[in-house]
Design a protein around this motif. Structure first.
Motif, PDB file in Angstrom:
ATOM      1  N   THR A  51       0.850  -1.190   0.000  1.00  0.00           N
ATOM      2  CA  THR A  51       0.000   0.000   0.000  1.00  0.00           C
ATOM      3  C   THR A  51       0.882   1.235   0.000  1.00  0.00           C
ATOM      4  OG1 THR A  51      -1.707  -1.167   1.264  1.00  0.00           O
ATOM      5  CG2 THR A  51      -1.835   1.243   1.203  1.00  0.00           C
ATOM      6  N   ILE A  52       0.643   2.144  -0.955  1.00  0.00           N
ATOM      7  CA  ILE A  52       1.384   3.404  -1.063  1.00  0.00           C
ATOM      8  C   ILE A  52       0.380   4.531  -1.204  1.00  0.00           C
ATOM      9  CG2 ILE A  52       3.033   4.752  -2.412  1.00  0.00           C
ATOM     10  CD1 ILE A  52       4.333   2.169  -3.299  1.00  0.00           C
ATOM     11  N   LYS A  53       0.471   5.525  -0.307  1.00  0.00           N
ATOM     12  CA  LYS A  53      -0.453   6.658  -0.308  1.00  0.00           C
ATOM     13  C   LYS A  53      -1.905   6.186  -0.291  1.00  0.00           C
ATOM     14  CE  LYS A  53       2.926   9.701  -0.906  1.00  0.00           C
ATOM     15  NZ  LYS A  53       3.367  10.601   0.189  1.00  0.00           N
ATOM     16  N   GLY A  54      -2.158   5.126   0.477  1.00  0.00           N
ATOM     17  CA  GLY A  54      -3.504   4.594   0.599  1.00  0.00           C
ATOM     18  C   GLY A  54      -3.952   3.722  -0.554  1.00  0.00           C
ATOM     19  N   LEU A  55      -3.126   3.557  -1.586  1.00  0.00           N
ATOM     20  CA  LEU A  55      -3.464   2.752  -2.760  1.00  0.00           C
ATOM     21  C   LEU A  55      -2.861   1.362  -2.593  1.00  0.00           C
ATOM     22  CD1 LEU A  55      -4.835   2.963  -5.594  1.00  0.00           C
ATOM     23  CD2 LEU A  55      -2.556   3.470  -6.495  1.00  0.00           C
ATOM     24  N   GLU A  56      -3.715   0.336  -2.496  1.00  0.00           N
ATOM     25  CA  GLU A  56      -3.259  -1.023  -2.243  1.00  0.00           C
ATOM     26  C   GLU A  56      -3.234  -1.843  -3.519  1.00  0.00           C
ATOM     27  OE1 GLU A  56      -4.321  -4.952   0.512  1.00  0.00           O
ATOM     28  OE2 GLU A  56      -5.472  -3.104   0.728  1.00  0.00           O
ATOM     29  N   SER A  57      -2.142  -2.598  -3.707  1.00  0.00           N
ATOM     30  CA  SER A  57      -1.999  -3.438  -4.886  1.00  0.00           C
ATOM     31  C   SER A  57      -1.385  -4.771  -4.500  1.00  0.00           C
ATOM     32  CB  SER A  57      -1.112  -2.756  -5.934  1.00  0.00           C
ATOM     33  OG  SER A  57      -0.792  -3.632  -6.995  1.00  0.00           O
ATOM     34  N   GLU A  58      -1.740  -5.818  -5.235  1.00  0.00           N
ATOM     35  CA  GLU A  58      -1.017  -7.069  -5.137  1.00  0.00           C
ATOM     36  C   GLU A  58       0.406  -6.868  -5.658  1.00  0.00           C
ATOM     37  OE1 GLU A  58      -3.099  -9.881  -7.479  1.00  0.00           O
ATOM     38  OE2 GLU A  58      -4.731 -10.145  -6.038  1.00  0.00           O
ATOM     39  N   VAL A  59       1.354  -7.611  -5.079  1.00  0.00           N
ATOM     40  CA  VAL A  59       2.724  -7.646  -5.601  1.00  0.00           C
ATOM     41  C   VAL A  59       3.138  -9.107  -5.675  1.00  0.00           C
ATOM     42  CG1 VAL A  59       3.515  -5.336  -4.993  1.00  0.00           C
ATOM     43  CG2 VAL A  59       3.556  -7.108  -3.255  1.00  0.00           C
ATOM     44  N   ASP A  60       2.497  -9.823  -6.588  1.00  0.00           N
ATOM     45  CA  ASP A  60       2.756 -11.250  -6.769  1.00  0.00           C
ATOM     46  C   ASP A  60       3.513 -11.465  -8.069  1.00  0.00           C
ATOM     47  OD1 ASP A  60       1.306 -11.639  -4.486  1.00  0.00           O
ATOM     48  OD2 ASP A  60      -0.493 -12.360  -5.496  1.00  0.00           O
ATOM     49  N   ALA A  61       4.630 -12.171  -7.990  1.00  0.00           N
ATOM     50  CA  ALA A  61       5.406 -12.463  -9.196  1.00  0.00           C
ATOM     51  C   ALA A  61       6.318 -13.646  -8.938  1.00  0.00           C
ATOM     52  CB  ALA A  61       6.229 -11.253  -9.625  1.00  0.00           C
ATOM     53  N   SER A  62       6.461 -14.514  -9.937  1.00  0.00           N
ATOM     54  CA  SER A  62       7.403 -15.624  -9.854  1.00  0.00           C
ATOM     55  C   SER A  62       8.812 -15.099 -10.097  1.00  0.00           C
ATOM     56  CB  SER A  62       7.063 -16.685 -10.893  1.00  0.00           C
ATOM     57  OG  SER A  62       7.284 -16.184 -12.203  1.00  0.00           O
ATOM     58  N   PHE A  63       9.824 -15.929  -9.775  1.00  0.00           N
ATOM     59  CA  PHE A  63      11.199 -15.467  -9.965  1.00  0.00           C
ATOM     60  C   PHE A  63      11.502 -15.249 -11.442  1.00  0.00           C
ATOM     61  CE2 PHE A  63      12.130 -19.998 -10.592  1.00  0.00           C
ATOM     62  CZ  PHE A  63      13.113 -19.972 -11.559  1.00  0.00           C
ATOM     63  N   ASP A 110       7.652 -10.107   5.853  1.00  0.00           N
ATOM     64  CA  ASP A 110       7.533  -8.900   6.673  1.00  0.00           C
ATOM     65  C   ASP A 110       6.112  -8.353   6.592  1.00  0.00           C
ATOM     66  OD1 ASP A 110       9.082  -6.959   8.367  1.00  0.00           O
ATOM     67  OD2 ASP A 110       8.145  -5.577   6.963  1.00  0.00           O
ATOM     68  N   ASP A 111       5.603  -7.910   7.745  1.00  0.00           N
ATOM     69  CA  ASP A 111       4.297  -7.268   7.846  1.00  0.00           C
ATOM     70  C   ASP A 111       4.504  -5.945   8.566  1.00  0.00           C
ATOM     71  OD1 ASP A 111       1.670  -6.499   8.143  1.00  0.00           O
ATOM     72  OD2 ASP A 111       1.115  -8.122   9.512  1.00  0.00           O
ATOM     73  N   TYR A 112       4.515  -4.864   7.788  1.00  0.00           N
ATOM     74  CA  TYR A 112       4.815  -3.526   8.329  1.00  0.00           C
ATOM     75  C   TYR A 112       3.815  -2.534   7.770  1.00  0.00           C
ATOM     76  CZ  TYR A 112       7.165   1.017   8.768  1.00  0.00           C
ATOM     77  OH  TYR A 112       7.459   2.329   9.034  1.00  0.00           O
ATOM     78  N   GLN A 113       3.387  -1.587   8.612  1.00  0.00           N
ATOM     79  CA  GLN A 113       2.569  -0.501   8.100  1.00  0.00           C
ATOM     80  C   GLN A 113       2.733   0.740   8.970  1.00  0.00           C
ATOM     81  OE1 GLN A 113      -1.550  -2.111   8.377  1.00  0.00           O
ATOM     82  NE2 GLN A 113      -1.952  -0.360   9.719  1.00  0.00           N
ATOM     83  N   THR A 114       2.526   1.882   8.342  1.00  0.00           N
ATOM     84  CA  THR A 114       2.570   3.156   9.048  1.00  0.00           C
ATOM     85  C   THR A 114       1.585   4.107   8.379  1.00  0.00           C
ATOM     86  OG1 THR A 114       4.020   4.953   9.813  1.00  0.00           O
ATOM     87  CG2 THR A 114       4.437   4.089   7.604  1.00  0.00           C
ATOM     88  N   GLY A 115       1.064   5.052   9.146  1.00  0.00           N
ATOM     89  CA  GLY A 115       0.102   6.005   8.614  1.00  0.00           C
ATOM     90  C   GLY A 115      -1.275   5.400   8.442  1.00  0.00           C
ATOM     91  N   SER A 116      -2.181   6.211   7.919  1.00  0.00           N
ATOM     92  CA  SER A 116      -3.552   5.754   7.684  1.00  0.00           C
ATOM     93  C   SER A 116      -4.158   6.565   6.551  1.00  0.00           C
ATOM     94  CB  SER A 116      -4.400   5.908   8.960  1.00  0.00           C
ATOM     95  OG  SER A 116      -4.454   7.270   9.359  1.00  0.00           O
ATOM     96  N   GLY A 117      -5.253   6.058   6.012  1.00  0.00           N
ATOM     97  CA  GLY A 117      -5.939   6.767   4.937  1.00  0.00           C
ATOM     98  C   GLY A 117      -5.041   6.980   3.742  1.00  0.00           C
ATOM     99  N   ALA A 118      -5.030   8.229   3.255  1.00  0.00           N
ATOM    100  CA  ALA A 118      -4.234   8.571   2.078  1.00  0.00           C
ATOM    101  C   ALA A 118      -2.744   8.609   2.375  1.00  0.00           C
ATOM    102  CB  ALA A 118      -4.685   9.919   1.512  1.00  0.00           C
ATOM    103  N   ASP A 119      -2.361   8.525   3.653  1.00  0.00           N
ATOM    104  CA  ASP A 119      -0.939   8.527   4.027  1.00  0.00           C
ATOM    105  C   ASP A 119      -0.436   7.128   4.386  1.00  0.00           C
ATOM    106  OD1 ASP A 119      -0.618  11.307   3.737  1.00  0.00           O
ATOM    107  OD2 ASP A 119      -1.476  11.652   5.734  1.00  0.00           O
ATOM    108  N   VAL A 127       3.513  -2.924   3.824  1.00  0.00           N
ATOM    109  CA  VAL A 127       4.052  -4.075   3.110  1.00  0.00           C
ATOM    110  C   VAL A 127       3.647  -5.320   3.890  1.00  0.00           C
ATOM    111  CG1 VAL A 127       6.112  -5.287   2.332  1.00  0.00           C
ATOM    112  CG2 VAL A 127       6.035  -2.799   2.216  1.00  0.00           C
ATOM    113  N   ASP A 128       3.029  -6.258   3.201  1.00  0.00           N
ATOM    114  CA  ASP A 128       2.673  -7.542   3.786  1.00  0.00           C
ATOM    115  C   ASP A 128       3.020  -8.581   2.729  1.00  0.00           C
ATOM    116  OD1 ASP A 128       1.679  -9.724   5.076  1.00  0.00           O
ATOM    117  OD2 ASP A 128      -0.397  -9.030   5.180  1.00  0.00           O
ATOM    118  N   ALA A 129       4.261  -9.058   2.742  1.00  0.00           N
ATOM    119  CA  ALA A 129       4.746  -9.858   1.616  1.00  0.00           C
ATOM    120  C   ALA A 129       5.777 -10.880   2.065  1.00  0.00           C
ATOM    121  CB  ALA A 129       5.335  -8.959   0.534  1.00  0.00           C
ATOM    122  N   THR A 130       5.834 -11.966   1.313  1.00  0.00           N
ATOM    123  CA  THR A 130       6.846 -13.002   1.483  1.00  0.00           C
ATOM    124  C   THR A 130       7.736 -13.031   0.250  1.00  0.00           C
ATOM    125  OG1 THR A 130       5.308 -14.357   2.772  1.00  0.00           O
ATOM    126  CG2 THR A 130       7.266 -15.448   1.900  1.00  0.00           C
TER     127      THR A 130
END
Length: 267
Positions: A54-66, A239-248, A252-255
């Motif tokens: 999630t960046i600036k409140g915009l959430e996206s999948e980040v899934d990709a094979s090597f 890692d499961d990390y987050q800071t801010g809320s809303g538009a800020d 990151v919640d990814a393996t």
């Protein structure tokens, strides 16, 4: 709980369960003897990614094979350095990769660009060695048990560019405390195996971070007798990390996981 946290917990629990078996076993000689010993290990990690960002409140999948990532890898650097004297070892492990991938936000495709820097650092202590087998008079097989205490620094720079929308960007840096354990054993005079696991975060920065690595090595002479080891293994980092809320909000919640190849040189 997702598969990878369960796997890391199981590996760490298995390693911890082995510790009492060490009892009073002591080798006649080994890593507990002598002066400083250094080890440099460049490696290549074939990373796959599963998760969300999630960046600036915009959430996206980040899934990709090597294969997807390595087709779009701009630059990557991986390496580990360790200095050991007696039972104490000081280590540092750096991961840097510029990853590009295409995922989605609902019905929209999104181009994601992640600059990932991870730096593991800490101290390991050889707490015990267990004699597993008298493989031969000149080559007994020992299991080395080493608790670890340290930290993990993350620097993540992310760009998300949804189809027909403006790009959003953000950079965050944080440091997590971690505790862990590693087990190492020779199987023959040339073959060896190593298992490493750690867990951390504890809400200090990340809610949770963990790592697990299983590797098999083949030792041979490069500049001296058995001073180099070719390593093949599999590594997972969560890692499961987050800071801010809303538009800020930044989160990151990814393996990150995949096979690795490396060369370890001792001197």
């Amino acid at each position: 709980m997702p598969l990878y946290p369960r796997l890391a917990a199981a590996l760490l629990a298995a390693a911890l369960a082995a510790t009492p078996a060490a009892a009073a076993e002591e080798p006649a000689d080994g890593l507990t003897q002598g002066g400083w010993r250094f080890n440099v290990a460049p490696y290549v990690w074939f990373i796959s990614v599963e998760g969300d960002m999630t960046i600036k409140g915009l959430e996206s999948e980040v899934d990709a094979s090597f294969s997807d990532i390595w087709n779009n890898l701009n630059i990557g650097f991986f390496g580990r350095v360790e200095a050991q004297k007696g039972p104490v070892a000081i280590y540092g492990d750096v991961i840097y990769a510029d990853l590009e991938m295409e995922n989605s936000i609902g019905p929209l495709s999104v181009d994601a660009d992640i600059d990932l820097l991870v730096f593991d650092f800490g101290v390991a202590y050889e707490a015990a060695r267990v004699l597993l087998s008298d493989y031969g008079r000149d080559f007994p097989i020992w299991l080395t048990i080493e608790p670890m205490l340290g930290g993990r620094l993350y620097n993540v720079e992310g760009d998300l560019k949804p189809q027909r929308l403006a790009k959003v960007s953000e950079s965050e840096t944080w440091v997590d405390p971690v505790i862990g354990l590693r087990l190492m054993s020779d199987l023959t005079p040339n073959w060896n195996v190593r298992l490493r696991g750690d867990v951390g975060g504890f809400g200090v920065a990340s809610d949770l971070t963990w790592q697990a690595m299983l590797g098999v090595g083949y030792s041979f002479g490069l500049f001296g007798e058995r001073d180099a080891t070719a390593i093949f293994g599999y590594r997972a980092l969560y890692d499961d990390y987050q800071t801010g809320s809303g538009a800020d909000k930044f989160a990151v919640d990814a393996t990150f996981h995949g096979p690795l190849l490396g060369l370890s040189v001792a001197f």
